[in-house]
Design a protein around this motif. Structure first.
Motif, PDB file in Angstrom:
ATOM      1  N   PRO A   1      -6.621   4.638 -10.125  1.00 28.33           N
ATOM      2  CA  PRO A   1      -6.771   5.211  -8.779  1.00 28.33           C
ATOM      3  C   PRO A   1      -5.758   4.645  -7.775  1.00 28.33           C
ATOM      4  O   PRO A   1      -5.204   5.389  -6.967  1.00 28.33           O
ATOM      5  N   GLN A   2      -5.492   3.333  -7.847  1.00 30.60           N
ATOM      6  CA  GLN A   2      -4.529   2.735  -6.917  1.00 30.60           C
ATOM      7  C   GLN A   2      -3.119   3.218  -7.199  1.00 30.60           C
ATOM      8  O   GLN A   2      -2.357   3.494  -6.265  1.00 30.60           O
ATOM      9  N   LEU A   3      -2.766   3.355  -8.462  1.00 33.32           N
ATOM     10  CA  LEU A   3      -1.448   3.862  -8.831  1.00 33.32           C
ATOM     11  C   LEU A   3      -1.225   5.245  -8.222  1.00 33.32           C
ATOM     12  O   LEU A   3      -0.194   5.511  -7.593  1.00 33.32           O
ATOM     13  N   LEU A   4      -2.214   6.113  -8.380  1.00 32.34           N
ATOM     14  CA  LEU A   4      -2.099   7.477  -7.853  1.00 32.34           C
ATOM     15  C   LEU A   4      -2.099   7.490  -6.330  1.00 32.34           C
ATOM     16  O   LEU A   4      -1.319   8.228  -5.706  1.00 32.34           O
ATOM     17  N   LEU A   5      -2.941   6.664  -5.722  1.00 32.79           N
ATOM     18  CA  LEU A   5      -3.002   6.575  -4.260  1.00 32.79           C
ATOM     19  C   LEU A   5      -1.667   6.109  -3.690  1.00 32.79           C
ATOM     20  O   LEU A   5      -1.160   6.679  -2.720  1.00 32.79           O
ATOM     21  N   SER A   6      -1.094   5.080  -4.282  1.00 33.67           N
ATOM     22  CA  SER A   6       0.179   4.557  -3.781  1.00 33.67           C
ATOM     23  C   SER A   6       1.293   5.576  -3.940  1.00 33.67           C
ATOM     24  O   SER A   6       2.126   5.732  -3.043  1.00 33.67           O
ATOM     25  N   ARG A   7       1.312   6.288  -5.059  1.00 33.95           N
ATOM     26  CA  ARG A   7       2.324   7.335  -5.237  1.00 33.95           C
ATOM     27  C   ARG A   7       2.181   8.411  -4.168  1.00 33.95           C
ATOM     28  O   ARG A   7       3.173   8.842  -3.572  1.00 33.95           O
ATOM     29  N   ARG A   8       0.940   8.854  -3.931  1.00 38.65           N
ATOM     30  CA  ARG A   8       0.704   9.903  -2.927  1.00 38.65           C
ATOM     31  C   ARG A   8       1.087   9.430  -1.523  1.00 38.65           C
ATOM     32  O   ARG A   8       1.488  10.237  -0.679  1.00 38.65           O
ATOM     33  N   ALA A   9       0.970   8.121  -1.284  1.00 33.87           N
ATOM     34  CA  ALA A   9       1.300   7.568   0.031  1.00 33.87           C
ATOM     35  C   ALA A   9       2.799   7.351   0.213  1.00 33.87           C
ATOM     36  O   ALA A   9       3.236   6.915   1.274  1.00 33.87           O
ATOM     37  N   GLY A  10       3.595   7.663  -0.828  1.00 35.70           N
ATOM     38  CA  GLY A  10       5.044   7.575  -0.698  1.00 35.70           C
ATOM     39  C   GLY A  10       5.684   6.338  -1.294  1.00 35.70           C
ATOM     40  O   GLY A  10       6.895   6.143  -1.163  1.00 35.70           O
ATOM     41  N   ALA A  11       4.904   5.497  -1.947  1.00 35.55           N
ATOM     42  CA  ALA A  11       5.482   4.317  -2.589  1.00 35.55           C
ATOM     43  C   ALA A  11       6.381   4.757  -3.737  1.00 35.55           C
ATOM     44  O   ALA A  11       6.103   5.762  -4.403  1.00 35.55           O
ATOM     45  N   ASP A  12       7.461   4.002  -3.963  1.00 34.82           N
ATOM     46  CA  ASP A  12       8.261   4.309  -5.144  1.00 34.82           C
ATOM     47  C   ASP A  12       7.515   3.803  -6.381  1.00 34.82           C
ATOM     48  O   ASP A  12       6.460   3.174  -6.266  1.00 34.82           O
ATOM     49  N   GLU A  13       8.038   4.092  -7.547  1.00 35.92           N
ATOM     50  CA  GLU A  13       7.302   3.786  -8.777  1.00 35.92           C
ATOM     51  C   GLU A  13       7.054   2.286  -8.951  1.00 35.92           C
ATOM     52  O   GLU A  13       5.958   1.876  -9.332  1.00 35.92           O
TER      53      GLU A  13
ATOM     54  N   GLU B   1       6.784   0.019  -6.584  1.00 38.09           N
ATOM     55  CA  GLU B   1       5.775  -0.372  -5.590  1.00 38.09           C
ATOM     56  C   GLU B   1       4.381   0.091  -6.013  1.00 38.09           C
ATOM     57  O   GLU B   1       3.406  -0.666  -5.907  1.00 38.09           O
ATOM     58  N   ALA B   2       4.285   1.314  -6.504  1.00 38.89           N
ATOM     59  CA  ALA B   2       2.989   1.839  -6.940  1.00 38.89           C
ATOM     60  C   ALA B   2       2.444   1.018  -8.107  1.00 38.89           C
ATOM     61  O   ALA B   2       1.240   0.724  -8.166  1.00 38.89           O
ATOM     62  N   ARG B   3       3.310   0.621  -9.009  1.00 39.32           N
ATOM     63  CA  ARG B   3       2.873  -0.192 -10.153  1.00 39.32           C
ATOM     64  C   ARG B   3       2.432  -1.583  -9.705  1.00 39.32           C
ATOM     65  O   ARG B   3       1.455  -2.125 -10.218  1.00 39.32           O
ATOM     66  N   LEU B   4       3.154  -2.162  -8.768  1.00 35.27           N
ATOM     67  CA  LEU B   4       2.730  -3.466  -8.236  1.00 35.27           C
ATOM     68  C   LEU B   4       1.387  -3.352  -7.521  1.00 35.27           C
ATOM     69  O   LEU B   4       0.534  -4.245  -7.635  1.00 35.27           O
ATOM     70  N   ASP B   5       1.178  -2.274  -6.800  1.00 35.77           N
ATOM     71  CA  ASP B   5      -0.116  -2.058  -6.148  1.00 35.77           C
ATOM     72  C   ASP B   5      -1.237  -1.925  -7.185  1.00 35.77           C
ATOM     73  O   ASP B   5      -2.335  -2.442  -6.989  1.00 35.77           O
ATOM     74  N   ALA B   6      -0.948  -1.242  -8.290  1.00 30.18           N
ATOM     75  CA  ALA B   6      -1.940  -1.125  -9.363  1.00 30.18           C
ATOM     76  C   ALA B   6      -2.262  -2.500  -9.930  1.00 30.18           C
ATOM     77  O   ALA B   6      -3.431  -2.816 -10.199  1.00 30.18           O
ATOM     78  N   LEU B   7      -1.242  -3.340 -10.091  1.00 35.91           N
ATOM     79  CA  LEU B   7      -1.476  -4.709 -10.550  1.00 35.91           C
ATOM     80  C   LEU B   7      -2.345  -5.461  -9.555  1.00 35.91           C
ATOM     81  O   LEU B   7      -3.289  -6.169  -9.942  1.00 35.91           O
TER      82      LEU B   7
ATOM     83  N   ALA C   1       0.469 -20.944 -12.697  1.00 34.27           N
ATOM     84  CA  ALA C   1      -0.444 -19.994 -13.327  1.00 34.27           C
ATOM     85  C   ALA C   1       0.072 -18.575 -13.147  1.00 34.27           C
ATOM     86  O   ALA C   1       0.557 -18.215 -12.075  1.00 34.27           O
ATOM     87  N   SER C   2      -0.040 -17.802 -14.215  1.00 34.75           N
ATOM     88  CA  SER C   2       0.340 -16.400 -14.129  1.00 34.75           C
ATOM     89  C   SER C   2      -0.741 -15.551 -14.780  1.00 34.75           C
ATOM     90  O   SER C   2      -1.351 -15.961 -15.764  1.00 34.75           O
ATOM     91  N   PRO C   3      -0.981 -14.370 -14.233  1.00 36.36           N
ATOM     92  CA  PRO C   3      -2.076 -13.516 -14.707  1.00 36.36           C
ATOM     93  C   PRO C   3      -1.690 -12.665 -15.913  1.00 36.36           C
ATOM     94  O   PRO C   3      -1.432 -11.464 -15.809  1.00 36.36           O
ATOM     95  N   GLY C   4      -1.666 -13.279 -17.079  1.00 32.97           N
ATOM     96  CA  GLY C   4      -1.293 -12.564 -18.287  1.00 32.97           C
ATOM     97  C   GLY C   4      -2.262 -11.464 -18.664  1.00 32.97           C
ATOM     98  O   GLY C   4      -1.850 -10.411 -19.170  1.00 32.97           O
ATOM     99  N   GLY C   5      -3.549 -11.690 -18.434  1.00 35.16           N
ATOM    100  CA  GLY C   5      -4.538 -10.652 -18.740  1.00 35.16           C
ATOM    101  C   GLY C   5      -4.343  -9.425 -17.871  1.00 35.16           C
ATOM    102  O   GLY C   5      -4.418  -8.289 -18.343  1.00 35.16           O
ATOM    103  N   ALA C   6      -4.072  -9.652 -16.600  1.00 32.05           N
ATOM    104  CA  ALA C   6      -3.829  -8.531 -15.687  1.00 32.05           C
ATOM    105  C   ALA C   6      -2.550  -7.797 -16.056  1.00 32.05           C
ATOM    106  O   ALA C   6      -2.475  -6.570 -15.956  1.00 32.05           O
ATOM    107  N   ALA C   7      -1.545  -8.541 -16.505  1.00 39.22           N
ATOM    108  CA  ALA C   7      -0.299  -7.903 -16.935  1.00 39.22           C
ATOM    109  C   ALA C   7      -0.555  -6.986 -18.128  1.00 39.22           C
ATOM    110  O   ALA C   7      -0.018  -5.875 -18.191  1.00 39.22           O
ATOM    111  N   ASP C   8      -1.387  -7.439 -19.061  1.00 40.10           N
ATOM    112  CA  ASP C   8      -1.744  -6.591 -20.201  1.00 40.10           C
ATOM    113  C   ASP C   8      -2.458  -5.326 -19.739  1.00 40.10           C
ATOM    114  O   ASP C   8      -2.197  -4.230 -20.246  1.00 40.10           O
ATOM    115  N   LEU C   9      -3.354  -5.471 -18.775  1.00 41.99           N
ATOM    116  CA  LEU C   9      -4.079  -4.301 -18.271  1.00 41.99           C
ATOM    117  C   LEU C   9      -3.156  -3.356 -17.506  1.00 41.99           C
ATOM    118  O   LEU C   9      -3.338  -2.134 -17.551  1.00 41.99           O
ATOM    119  N   LEU C  10      -2.153  -3.897 -16.823  1.00 42.56           N
ATOM    120  CA  LEU C  10      -1.181  -3.025 -16.161  1.00 42.56           C
ATOM    121  C   LEU C  10      -0.396  -2.237 -17.210  1.00 42.56           C
ATOM    122  O   LEU C  10      -0.190  -1.026 -17.058  1.00 42.56           O
TER     123      LEU C  10
END
Length: 171
Positions: free
Chosen positions: A70-82, A84-90, A148-157
């Protein structure tokens, strides 16, 4: 692997929810040949009493279906580039995921720092906004200081982007 298998089983004709549901069914199958290892992730699950990767899969990847896509799609619709939208999804994933990679390195205080920082990025309008980029830089600095880095979140992204690519377009 579960999501790739689910996509293959559906023959490329599935919505994101259908893919995640099928992957959850696969994750719930007993596997007597699975190696009996006690990974760092599993240690964190037991130590901190949080769900891990297995639970995420068996529940149908709720961080993907309810937050990241949902965040990926929302950010794209709001004009974020790809990017930015992916970072927002993360960031959406990070707001609530009990990332065992972070828990192993930085404990519960580090996880809370991560979750609050991700929420601050989204509350500032996401990475496409100057305030969101500044919040992301602050979060990055805080996590680097904690080593610390969020490896689990990276996998989910990565799984989110896979689903976004292969699922039947509903957006």
């Amino acid at each position: 692997g579960l999501l790739v298998s689910a996509a293959a089983m559906r023959g490329g004709e599935a919505s994101s929810d259908q893919l995640c549901t099928r992957a959850a069914e696969l994750a719930c199958l007993p596997d007597r040949h699975a190696p009996k290892i006690f990974s760092k992730g599993l240690r964190a699950v037991h130590r901190f009493q949080v769900p891990g990767a297995r639970e995420e899969a068996q529940q149908g990847f709720p961080h993907i279906t309810q937050l990241a896509l949902p965040q990926l799609l929302l950010s794209r619709r709001a004009g974020a580039d790809e990017t930015e939208a992916r970072l927002d999804a993360l960031m959406a994933i990070l707001t609530s995921l009990s990332d065992t990679c972070v828990l192993n390195r930085a404990g519960m205080p580090g996880l809370l720092t991560l979750q609050r920082g991700a929420q601050a990025v989204l509350q500032a309008g996401g990475v496409a906004q100057a305030a969101g980029r500044q919040a992301l830089q602050q979060l990055d600095s805080a996590m680097l200081a904690l080593n610390a880095s969020p490896g689990g979140a990276a996998d989910l992204l990565a799984a989110t982007l896979f689903i976004d690519r292969v699922s039947i377009a509903t957006h």
